[in-house]
Design a protein around this motif. Sequence first.
Motif, mmCIF file in Angstrom:
data_model
loop_
_atom_site.group_PDB
_atom_site.id
_atom_site.type_symbol
_atom_site.label_atom_id
_atom_site.label_comp_id
_atom_site.label_asym_id
_atom_site.label_seq_id
_atom_site.Cartn_x
_atom_site.Cartn_y
_atom_site.Cartn_z
ATOM 1 N N UNK A 19 5.643 -6.278 8.458
ATOM 2 C CA UNK A 19 5.364 -5.230 7.404
ATOM 3 C C UNK A 19 4.335 -5.929 6.621
ATOM 4 N N UNK A 20 4.673 -7.238 5.980
ATOM 5 C CA UNK A 20 3.697 -7.969 5.127
ATOM 6 C C UNK A 20 2.361 -7.999 5.721
ATOM 7 N N UNK A 21 2.331 -8.482 7.043
ATOM 8 C CA UNK A 21 0.934 -8.693 7.670
ATOM 9 C C UNK A 21 0.341 -7.419 7.662
ATOM 10 N N UNK A 23 0.587 -5.011 5.404
ATOM 11 C CA UNK A 23 0.034 -4.675 3.971
ATOM 12 C C UNK A 23 -1.192 -5.634 4.005
ATOM 13 N N UNK A 24 -1.359 -6.699 4.429
ATOM 14 C CA UNK A 24 -2.385 -7.726 4.277
ATOM 15 C C UNK A 24 -3.619 -7.025 5.136
ATOM 16 N N UNK A 25 -3.380 -6.461 6.040
ATOM 17 C CA UNK A 25 -4.316 -5.874 7.074
ATOM 18 C C UNK A 25 -5.031 -4.576 6.255
ATOM 19 N N UNK A 26 -4.175 -3.817 5.678
ATOM 20 C CA UNK A 26 -4.843 -2.601 4.917
ATOM 21 C C UNK A 26 -5.370 -2.933 3.653
ATOM 22 N N UNK A 27 -5.495 -4.140 3.231
ATOM 23 C CA UNK A 27 -5.832 -4.420 1.913
ATOM 24 C C UNK A 27 -7.412 -4.154 1.947
ATOM 25 N N UNK A 124 1.686 -10.697 -0.793
ATOM 26 C CA UNK A 124 2.704 -11.123 -1.810
ATOM 27 C C UNK A 124 3.372 -9.920 -2.498
ATOM 28 N N UNK A 125 2.592 -8.894 -2.602
ATOM 29 C CA UNK A 125 3.229 -7.615 -3.268
ATOM 30 C C UNK A 125 4.345 -6.988 -2.493
ATOM 31 N N UNK A 126 3.905 -6.910 -1.021
ATOM 32 C CA UNK A 126 5.036 -6.272 -0.291
ATOM 33 C C UNK A 126 5.947 -7.085 0.146
ATOM 34 N N UNK A 127 5.864 -8.474 -0.071
ATOM 35 C CA UNK A 127 6.978 -9.470 -0.071
ATOM 36 C C UNK A 127 7.904 -9.025 -1.221
ATOM 37 N N UNK A 128 7.372 -9.074 -2.483
ATOM 38 C CA UNK A 128 8.226 -8.567 -3.628
ATOM 39 C C UNK A 128 8.914 -7.463 -3.464
#
Length: 179
Positions: A19-21, A23-27, A124-128
């Motif tokens: 899920x964190x990956x 979030x990075x992909x959709x940035x 980072x936001x998704x991890x948080x």
Amino acid sequence: MIYNERNTREEIVREAAKQIMMAARTAPKGKGVDIIEIAAVTGDDLLALARQMRESGEKRGMKFFLRDAGNVEESDAVILIGTRRQPLGLNCAYCGYKTCDENPAENPCAINSIDVGIAIGSACSKAADMRIDSRVMFSAGATAQEMDLLPGCNQVIALALSVSSKSPFFDRKPQTPKP
């Protein structure tokens, strides 16, 4: 059925890493051009990364690589986010050159660097959001780049992840090389 969190943590962190990956992909990306590469490192590969970080730290004379290697060993996963170099023709001069054509091939495109930063921020936001402790690490990213863990990427930044009672990324003490 009863699931004890301690027995499912590894699986949970792997799913969270996906899920964190994502979030990075959709940035957002400069001009919508996606040249970001993302991977998760776990298990034996994580330990290999930590070992190589120690070697790299010794060669570079940078003690913080040693401290960060200890953090990587304590992590459950490390997300790598990197970019291939692709000037976008904006002639923004953020790289220090007036035009993209003047920017030498060994010099990064600043917009590519910004894309990595935005992707790291989203990760980072998704991890948080998932209450996973994290730490952005140049040291682990630079070592991953040396190891060619993201082939073709010339800028790699790492995000270490930990699910534990106490975050290993705070109260960090410097480490010294072993004699």
